[in-house]
Design a protein around this motif. Structure first.
Motif, PDB file in Angstrom:
ATOM      1  N   ILE A 190     -36.043   4.939   8.542  1.00 11.97           N
ATOM      2  CA  ILE A 190     -35.583   6.022   7.662  1.00 11.97           C
ATOM      3  C   ILE A 190     -34.115   5.731   7.351  1.00 11.97           C
ATOM      4  O   ILE A 190     -33.249   5.883   8.219  1.00 11.97           O
ATOM      5  CB  ILE A 190     -35.712   7.412   8.318  1.00 11.97           C
ATOM      6  N   SER A 193     -30.660   7.626   8.670  1.00 14.50           N
ATOM      7  CA  SER A 193     -31.016   8.574   9.742  1.00 14.50           C
ATOM      8  C   SER A 193     -30.171   8.375  11.005  1.00 14.50           C
ATOM      9  O   SER A 193     -30.417   9.008  12.023  1.00 14.50           O
ATOM     10  CB  SER A 193     -32.505   8.438  10.088  1.00 14.50           C
ATOM     11  N   TYR A 222     -41.140  13.620  12.028  1.00 10.36           N
ATOM     12  CA  TYR A 222     -40.545  12.924  10.885  1.00 10.36           C
ATOM     13  C   TYR A 222     -41.539  12.902   9.735  1.00 10.36           C
ATOM     14  O   TYR A 222     -42.744  12.865   9.949  1.00 10.36           O
ATOM     15  CB  TYR A 222     -40.165  11.488  11.282  1.00 10.36           C
ATOM     16  N   GLN A 226     -40.582   9.307   4.348  1.00  9.37           N
ATOM     17  CA  GLN A 226     -39.174   8.874   4.407  1.00  9.37           C
ATOM     18  C   GLN A 226     -39.031   7.436   4.908  1.00  9.37           C
ATOM     19  O   GLN A 226     -37.989   6.825   4.724  1.00  9.37           O
ATOM     20  CB  GLN A 226     -38.387   9.794   5.332  1.00  9.37           C
TER      21      GLN A 226
END
Length: 291
Positions: A190, A193, A222, A226
């Motif tokens: 991601i 992140s 999550y 993404q």
């Protein structure tokens, strides 16, 4: 290998990861693969994998045996197996070179081939480009991701397992020893992140507890959408920020996805958590990346 540019380093800070294709040569990858074949050929199955299950008490001793085996692997070269590859007596149900899940956690210290790769001039140069002043190597692993049975690795942050004060001092180097594709279980990230801290920690359990480690906090759910896949060719290096969220899927293909990975900590002004499963020992204090 081209030198890393400032633009790439900025990208690393923005995304929390950086893909560097062809960082290592095919020859360097093959030297690691043939060295691991030699290590596996000489491997003895650890005793705790050989006890036949019977009573619950023996099962607990077995679990304790495997947790001790894991907890004390920081300064050794030890073997971890895929599920279902050993029978209850600890004999292999499939060829042993196809049964190993990973080998860790001190290949960088005790094996000449992996030591040379870990401390290679181009890795040291990359550390300097990233501004690391006192980087030390905390652990290394050879990951097999076996065809058909190489399990998924659920979304996680490396700092969950390798905690430092302050955060942001852990950096993973992930080297593809074979092409990593979506079919054979490449890494997914991601982007960005790595800026929200961590929500979960794995800590050593109090002595006498039934498990050797426990988790504090929880992993958020999550959003699958993404995640971005990062396929990479043999010899490529992925730099992984300690707090970036990443995962890999089950290997459903016919080909393995071997990788060698090691973690570095910027030791300057950093405290390594006493609660981490992995601890430096008198036999193996964390060695400097720079030689």
């Amino acid at each position: 290998m081209a030198s890393v540019t400032q633009h790439q380093i900025q990208k690393f800070h923005k995304d929390g990861f950086l893909v560097l294709e062809q960082f290592f040569s095919a020859e360097e990858c093959d030297s690691m693969r043939s060295q691991i074949q030699r290590i596996v050929a000489e491997m003895e199955v650890p005793p705790h994998c050989r006890t036949a299950f019977s009573t619950r008490e023996e099962e607990q001793l077995q679990a304790q045996g495997s947790s001790d085996y894991f907890l004390t692997s920081g300064d050794k070269i030890r073997f971890f197996f895929e599920k279902g590859v050993l029978d209850e007596k600890g004999n292999f149900l499939i060829p042993k070179e196809k049964s190993v899940s990973k080998i860790g956690h001190a290949l960088h210290a005790y094996d000449p081939v992996f030591k040379q790769i870990t401390h290679s001039p181009k890795v040291q140069e990359l550390g300097r480009k990233l501004g690391l002043e006192r980087p030390v190597v905390v652990q290394s692993m050879y990951i097999f991701k076996q065809p058909g049975i190489g399990g998924e690795v659920t979304p996680h942050q490396d700092a969950t397992f390798l905690h430092t004060e302050p955060l942001g001092r852990i950096l993973g180097f992930w080297i593809a020893l074979e092409d990593a594709t979506q079919e054979n279980g490449c890494l997914w990230f991601i982007p960005g992140s790595h800026t929200n801290g961590i929500t979960r920690r794995m800590v050593r359990a109090a002595s006498g507890a039934s498990t050797c480690v426990e988790f504090v906090g929880s992993e958020p759910a999550y959003d699958d959408k993404q995640f971005v896949p990062l396929p990479i060719s043999k010899g490529g290096l992925i730099l992984i920020h300690g707090e970036v969220v990443h995962k890999s899927e089950l290997n459903s293909s016919e080909s393995s996805r071997h990788a060698f990975t090691f973690h570095v900590m910027e030791a300057k002004g950093t405290t390594w958590s006493k609660e981490n499963w992995l601890q430096p020992t008198p036999e193996l204090p964390f060695p400097s990346l720079y030689t």
